[in-house]
Design a protein around this motif. Structure first.
Motif, mmCIF file in Angstrom:
data_model
loop_
_atom_site.group_PDB
_atom_site.id
_atom_site.type_symbol
_atom_site.label_atom_id
_atom_site.label_comp_id
_atom_site.label_asym_id
_atom_site.label_seq_id
_atom_site.Cartn_x
_atom_site.Cartn_y
_atom_site.Cartn_z
ATOM 1 N N GLY A 150 0.823 -1.214 0.000
ATOM 2 C CA GLY A 150 0.000 0.000 0.000
ATOM 3 C C GLY A 150 0.851 1.255 0.000
ATOM 4 N N THR A 151 1.885 1.263 0.841
ATOM 5 C CA THR A 151 2.812 2.403 0.855
ATOM 6 C C THR A 151 3.492 2.557 -0.490
ATOM 7 N N LEU A 152 3.880 1.444 -1.087
ATOM 8 C CA LEU A 152 4.526 1.481 -2.399
ATOM 9 C C LEU A 152 3.584 2.060 -3.458
ATOM 10 N N ARG A 153 2.338 1.597 -3.473
ATOM 11 C CA ARG A 153 1.383 2.071 -4.485
ATOM 12 C C ARG A 153 1.207 3.588 -4.438
ATOM 13 N N VAL A 154 0.934 4.098 -3.240
ATOM 14 C CA VAL A 154 0.653 5.529 -3.108
ATOM 15 C C VAL A 154 1.910 6.351 -3.403
ATOM 16 N N THR A 155 3.037 5.919 -2.856
ATOM 17 C CA THR A 155 4.282 6.669 -3.049
ATOM 18 C C THR A 155 4.672 6.705 -4.513
ATOM 19 N N LYS A 156 4.638 5.566 -5.174
ATOM 20 C CA LYS A 156 5.007 5.503 -6.591
ATOM 21 C C LYS A 156 4.111 6.412 -7.427
ATOM 22 N N ALA A 157 2.811 6.407 -7.144
ATOM 23 C CA ALA A 157 1.870 7.203 -7.928
ATOM 24 C C ALA A 157 2.104 8.696 -7.758
ATOM 25 N N LEU A 158 2.533 9.107 -6.557
ATOM 26 C CA LEU A 158 2.654 10.543 -6.283
ATOM 27 C C LEU A 158 4.073 11.086 -6.444
ATOM 28 N N LEU A 159 5.052 10.222 -6.679
ATOM 29 C CA LEU A 159 6.434 10.694 -6.814
ATOM 30 C C LEU A 159 6.598 11.782 -7.879
ATOM 31 N N PRO A 160 6.020 11.633 -9.082
ATOM 32 C CA PRO A 160 6.203 12.696 -10.083
ATOM 33 C C PRO A 160 5.664 14.046 -9.617
ATOM 34 N N LYS A 161 4.543 14.048 -8.908
ATOM 35 C CA LYS A 161 3.957 15.305 -8.446
ATOM 36 C C LYS A 161 4.759 15.895 -7.291
ATOM 37 N N LEU A 162 5.287 15.038 -6.424
ATOM 38 C CA LEU A 162 6.138 15.525 -5.341
ATOM 39 C C LEU A 162 7.403 16.165 -5.899
ATOM 40 N N GLU A 163 7.992 15.539 -6.908
ATOM 41 C CA GLU A 163 9.195 16.110 -7.513
ATOM 42 C C GLU A 163 8.866 17.415 -8.234
ATOM 43 N N ALA A 164 7.736 17.442 -8.936
ATOM 44 C CA ALA A 164 7.353 18.637 -9.686
ATOM 45 C C ALA A 164 7.079 19.828 -8.775
ATOM 46 N N SER A 165 6.765 19.568 -7.507
ATOM 47 C CA SER A 165 6.499 20.661 -6.570
ATOM 48 C C SER A 165 7.751 21.485 -6.288
ATOM 49 N N GLY A 166 8.913 20.902 -6.517
ATOM 50 C CA GLY A 166 10.168 21.592 -6.260
ATOM 51 C C GLY A 166 10.639 21.492 -4.825
ATOM 52 N N ASP A 167 9.793 20.993 -3.951
ATOM 53 C CA ASP A 167 10.155 20.819 -2.541
ATOM 54 C C ASP A 167 9.221 19.798 -1.930
ATOM 55 N N GLY A 168 9.339 18.546 -2.366
ATOM 56 C CA GLY A 168 8.460 17.484 -1.889
ATOM 57 C C GLY A 168 8.956 16.886 -0.578
ATOM 58 N N LEU A 169 8.042 16.293 0.154
ATOM 59 C CA LEU A 169 8.377 15.645 1.422
ATOM 60 C C LEU A 169 7.527 14.396 1.571
ATOM 61 N N ILE A 170 8.188 13.272 1.834
ATOM 62 C CA ILE A 170 7.501 12.010 2.115
ATOM 63 C C ILE A 170 7.774 11.636 3.563
ATOM 64 N N ILE A 171 6.716 11.544 4.345
ATOM 65 C CA ILE A 171 6.822 11.104 5.732
ATOM 66 C C ILE A 171 6.147 9.740 5.831
ATOM 67 N N THR A 172 6.910 8.734 6.194
ATOM 68 C CA THR A 172 6.357 7.395 6.328
ATOM 69 C C THR A 172 6.331 7.019 7.804
ATOM 70 N N ILE A 173 5.140 6.673 8.280
ATOM 71 C CA ILE A 173 4.981 6.255 9.672
ATOM 72 C C ILE A 173 5.197 4.742 9.728
ATOM 73 N N THR A 174 6.354 4.337 10.205
ATOM 74 C CA THR A 174 6.602 2.900 10.369
ATOM 75 C C THR A 174 6.301 2.544 11.826
ATOM 76 N N SER A 175 7.308 2.177 12.592
ATOM 77 C CA SER A 175 7.104 1.765 13.977
ATOM 78 C C SER A 175 8.455 1.374 14.543
ATOM 79 N N THR A 176 8.552 1.307 15.878
ATOM 80 C CA THR A 176 9.752 0.685 16.434
ATOM 81 C C THR A 176 9.794 -0.788 16.041
ATOM 82 N N ALA A 177 8.654 -1.331 15.599
ATOM 83 C CA ALA A 177 8.619 -2.697 15.069
ATOM 84 C C ALA A 177 9.365 -2.810 13.743
ATOM 85 N N ALA A 178 9.720 -1.674 13.142
ATOM 86 C CA ALA A 178 10.572 -1.689 11.943
ATOM 87 C C ALA A 178 12.038 -1.820 12.310
#
Length: 253
Positions: free
Chosen positions: A115-143
């Motif tokens: 699920g994280t892969l699907r959403v991130t991959k789809a939005l990467l071009p728009k995040l890059e086009a913004s000129g200042d994109g930020l991806i925050i991924t909530i994992t866990s100490t279980a990571a």
């Protein structure tokens, strides 16, 4: 889908939050809206996110990160994105490997990793086009750790963390920052989902100690999104004072 009402202190930026119907996702949406972002909320419980979107002047749309078509419909509505908060995820059960429920494992991997892969991959071009994109991924100490009965969840969270950290390497030189936030015990609906709605069992997880709450993590998300574009907070590990590791807290000694 709601139309954005806009924020009084709008900064002109769009933030997307997945799993925004409760817990950390809902708290993050409120914090980002407070900071001037127009927030696009995605979740399966559409009634909840529509109410929250009305409250914060955002946009709500049904999103199931385990469904490729749902992700495609959601991301196609977005002309620009500056911040993506990958929050959708969860755990099911505490069965040992010898008694593993394969459907629970599939759900955890589909939700947390694919699920994280699907959403991130789809939005990467728009995040890059913004000129200042930020991806925050909530994992866990279980990571970062393992614990008895947690193999399904810890393996999924380890994989989600590796996905995020690898992307950090792959995007070096591009105008996209990446922050992984690894929370310990946070009292949300997390344990209720893990134990199939058993409220007594979920409540027992937090008895005798003071866990964090969703707003604690939302403040970290807000802080991360407010850093200047040349500053990248690679990884934030945060636990309540009463918890030292996934297996050791004031109850376990």
């Amino acid at each position: 889908m709601n139309n954005p009402g806009g924020s009084v202190n709008s900064n002109g930026k769009i933030a997307v939050v997945t799993g925004a119907s409760s817990g950390i996702g809902a708290a993050a949406a409120r914090a980002l809206a407070r900071d001037g972002f127009t927030v696009v909320l995605g979740a399966r419980r559409i009634d909840r996110i529509e109410a929250l979107a009305d409250e914060i002047g955002g946009r709500a749309m049904y999103l199931d990160v385990t469904d490729a078509a749902s992700v495609d419909r959601f991301t196609a509505t977005l002309d620009e994105v500056h911040v993506l908060v990958n929050n959708a995820g969860g755990a099911k059960g505490l069965a040992p490997v010898s008694e593993a429920n394969l459907e629970d494992w599939r759900w955890m991997w589909e939700t947390n990793v694919v699920g994280t892969l699907r959403v991130t991959k789809a939005l990467l071009p728009k995040l890059e086009a913004s000129g200042d994109g930020l991806i925050i991924t909530i994992t866990s100490t279980a990571a970062l750790e393992v614990y008895d009965g947690g193999a399904g969840y810890t393996s999924a969270k380890h994989a989600q963390g590796v996905l995020h950290r690898t992307l950090r390497l792959e995007l070096i030189g591009k105008p996209i920052r990446l922050t992984e936030i690894c929370p310990g015990m946070v009292e949300t609906e997390f344990s209720l989902v893990r134990f199939d709605g058993d409220a007594d069992r979920a409540d027992a997880v937090y008895e005798g100690l003071q866990p964090m709450v969703a707003d604690d993590i939302a403040e970290l998300i807000s802080f991360t999104a407010s850093r200047p574009s040349h500053v990248n907070l690679d990884q934030i590990v945060v636990r309540p004072r009463d918890q030292a590791t996934s297996r050791r807290n004031i109850k376990t000694g």
